[in-house]
Scaffold this motif. Structure first.
Motif, mmCIF file in Angstrom:
data_model
loop_
_atom_site.group_PDB
_atom_site.id
_atom_site.type_symbol
_atom_site.label_atom_id
_atom_site.label_comp_id
_atom_site.label_asym_id
_atom_site.label_seq_id
_atom_site.Cartn_x
_atom_site.Cartn_y
_atom_site.Cartn_z
ATOM 1 N N ASP A 134 -26.899 -48.060 -20.010
ATOM 2 C CA ASP A 134 -25.632 -47.360 -19.784
ATOM 3 C C ASP A 134 -25.168 -47.790 -18.394
ATOM 4 N N ASP A 135 -24.355 -48.855 -18.337
ATOM 5 C CA ASP A 135 -24.023 -49.469 -17.053
ATOM 6 C C ASP A 135 -22.632 -49.125 -16.516
ATOM 7 N N ALA A 136 -21.845 -48.369 -17.238
ATOM 8 C CA ALA A 136 -20.502 -48.026 -16.759
ATOM 9 C C ALA A 136 -20.609 -47.252 -15.445
ATOM 10 N N GLY A 137 -19.858 -47.710 -14.440
ATOM 11 C CA GLY A 137 -19.836 -47.043 -13.139
ATOM 12 C C GLY A 137 -20.921 -47.525 -12.181
ATOM 13 N N ARG A 138 -21.856 -48.301 -12.640
ATOM 14 C CA ARG A 138 -22.914 -48.826 -11.754
ATOM 15 C C ARG A 138 -22.407 -50.041 -10.978
ATOM 16 N N ASP A 141 -24.504 -56.147 -10.984
ATOM 17 C CA ASP A 141 -25.711 -56.883 -10.626
ATOM 18 C C ASP A 141 -25.802 -58.094 -11.550
ATOM 19 N N PRO A 142 -25.649 -59.305 -11.003
ATOM 20 C CA PRO A 142 -25.663 -60.493 -11.876
ATOM 21 C C PRO A 142 -26.996 -60.706 -12.601
ATOM 22 N N ALA A 143 -28.045 -60.038 -12.177
ATOM 23 C CA ALA A 143 -29.339 -60.166 -12.851
ATOM 24 C C ALA A 143 -29.362 -59.404 -14.176
ATOM 25 N N VAL A 144 -28.524 -58.362 -14.286
ATOM 26 C CA VAL A 144 -28.537 -57.545 -15.503
ATOM 27 C C VAL A 144 -27.162 -57.429 -16.167
ATOM 28 N N HIS A 145 -26.142 -58.025 -15.527
ATOM 29 C CA HIS A 145 -24.786 -57.965 -16.069
ATOM 30 C C HIS A 145 -24.211 -59.374 -16.186
ATOM 31 N N GLU A 146 -23.359 -59.541 -17.174
ATOM 32 C CA GLU A 146 -22.603 -60.783 -17.347
ATOM 33 C C GLU A 146 -21.128 -60.413 -17.239
ATOM 34 N N ALA A 147 -20.475 -60.872 -16.177
ATOM 35 C CA ALA A 147 -19.071 -60.529 -15.965
ATOM 36 C C ALA A 147 -18.205 -61.344 -16.917
ATOM 37 N N LEU A 156 -10.812 -46.951 -9.244
ATOM 38 C CA LEU A 156 -11.953 -47.821 -9.522
ATOM 39 C C LEU A 156 -12.586 -48.270 -8.213
ATOM 40 N N VAL A 157 -13.889 -48.207 -8.152
ATOM 41 C CA VAL A 157 -14.616 -48.642 -6.959
ATOM 42 C C VAL A 157 -14.878 -50.138 -7.093
ATOM 43 N N PRO A 158 -14.389 -50.949 -6.144
ATOM 44 C CA PRO A 158 -14.594 -52.394 -6.227
ATOM 45 C C PRO A 158 -16.093 -52.739 -6.279
ATOM 46 N N GLY A 159 -16.415 -53.727 -7.126
ATOM 47 C CA GLY A 159 -17.806 -54.166 -7.248
ATOM 48 C C GLY A 159 -18.629 -53.372 -8.239
ATOM 49 N N THR A 160 -17.980 -52.461 -8.958
ATOM 50 C CA THR A 160 -18.716 -51.680 -9.965
ATOM 51 C C THR A 160 -18.281 -52.089 -11.366
ATOM 52 N N VAL A 183 -15.586 -56.093 -14.367
ATOM 53 C CA VAL A 183 -15.916 -55.618 -13.019
ATOM 54 C C VAL A 183 -14.639 -55.213 -12.289
ATOM 55 N N ALA A 184 -14.736 -54.093 -11.589
ATOM 56 C CA ALA A 184 -13.596 -53.596 -10.805
ATOM 57 C C ALA A 184 -13.473 -54.419 -9.524
#
Length: 188
Positions: A134-138, A141-147, A156-160, A183-184
């Motif tokens: 559940d990654d919404a709002g986190r 992290d390029p290790a666990v996310h693919e933009a 929106l908080v930049p980088g989340t 990504v925001a």
């Protein structure tokens, strides 16, 4: 001393460990004995070398057998694990077939049934060690996310992670599949 008498070598009495038989040996007998010892040594050495080579070959063969047995055990363990994982998915398939069997009837129960099967499939993955993330709002992290995109906007908080397009599965240290996310970014 006459010419028919053989010379004898006397052994001094103060040397310990000498017995009577050795006291009457001639120097020639001593030399022959040493030559016999030297002649016997190479044969002993050859036998010793042959024994060591045999032991080495046996050890190498045993190591080869251990490697082959280990490789067979790995293949067997993989097959057993694959069968176990496939067995865990069989109830999910059964439930999907039941849902499709009722697809021609009222769609509301079918939709609820498919949602239940989805939850069951997510539970199977979690039991196998790959929970749904559940990654919404986190923080991204390029290790666990693919933009897959960016978005800017108020609140929106930049980088989340602003939106999860495709969920990821696994923990931070064991990712089965990274989450595809939007990504925001800062408003420009």
């Amino acid at each position: 001393m006459s010419e028919h008498e053989a010379p004898t070598t006397a052994v001094p009495a103060d040397e310990p460990g000498q017995d009577e038989a050795l006291a009457h040996e001639s120097p020639a007998d001593e030399t022959l004995e040493r030559a016999d010892e030297r002649a016997a040594e190479p044969g002993d050495q050859d036998r010793r070398i042959a024994d060591l080579e045999d032991a080495w070959r046996r050890t190498a063969a045993e190591l080869d057998n251990v490697r082959k047995r280990g490789a067979r055990d790995v293949v067997s363990a993989r097959e057993q694990e694959r069968a176990a994982v496939a067995g865990r998915w069989l109830p999910v398939l059964d439930n999907l077939e039941r849902a499709l069997a009722h697809a021609s009837s009222d769609p509301d129960p079918v939709v609820e049934g498919v949602r239940a099967v989805l939850a069951q499939a997510v539970d199977v993955l979690a039991d196998l060690g790959y929970p749904r993330r559940d990654d919404a709002g986190r923080a991204f992290d390029p290790a666990v996310h693919e933009a897959v995109g960016t978005v800017s906007g108020e609140g929106l908080v930049p980088g989340t992670v602003a939106q999860v397009v495709r969920p990821g599965y696994g923990s931070d240290d064991r990712i089965l599949r990274p989450a595809a996310v939007v990504v925001a970014t800062r408003e420009s």
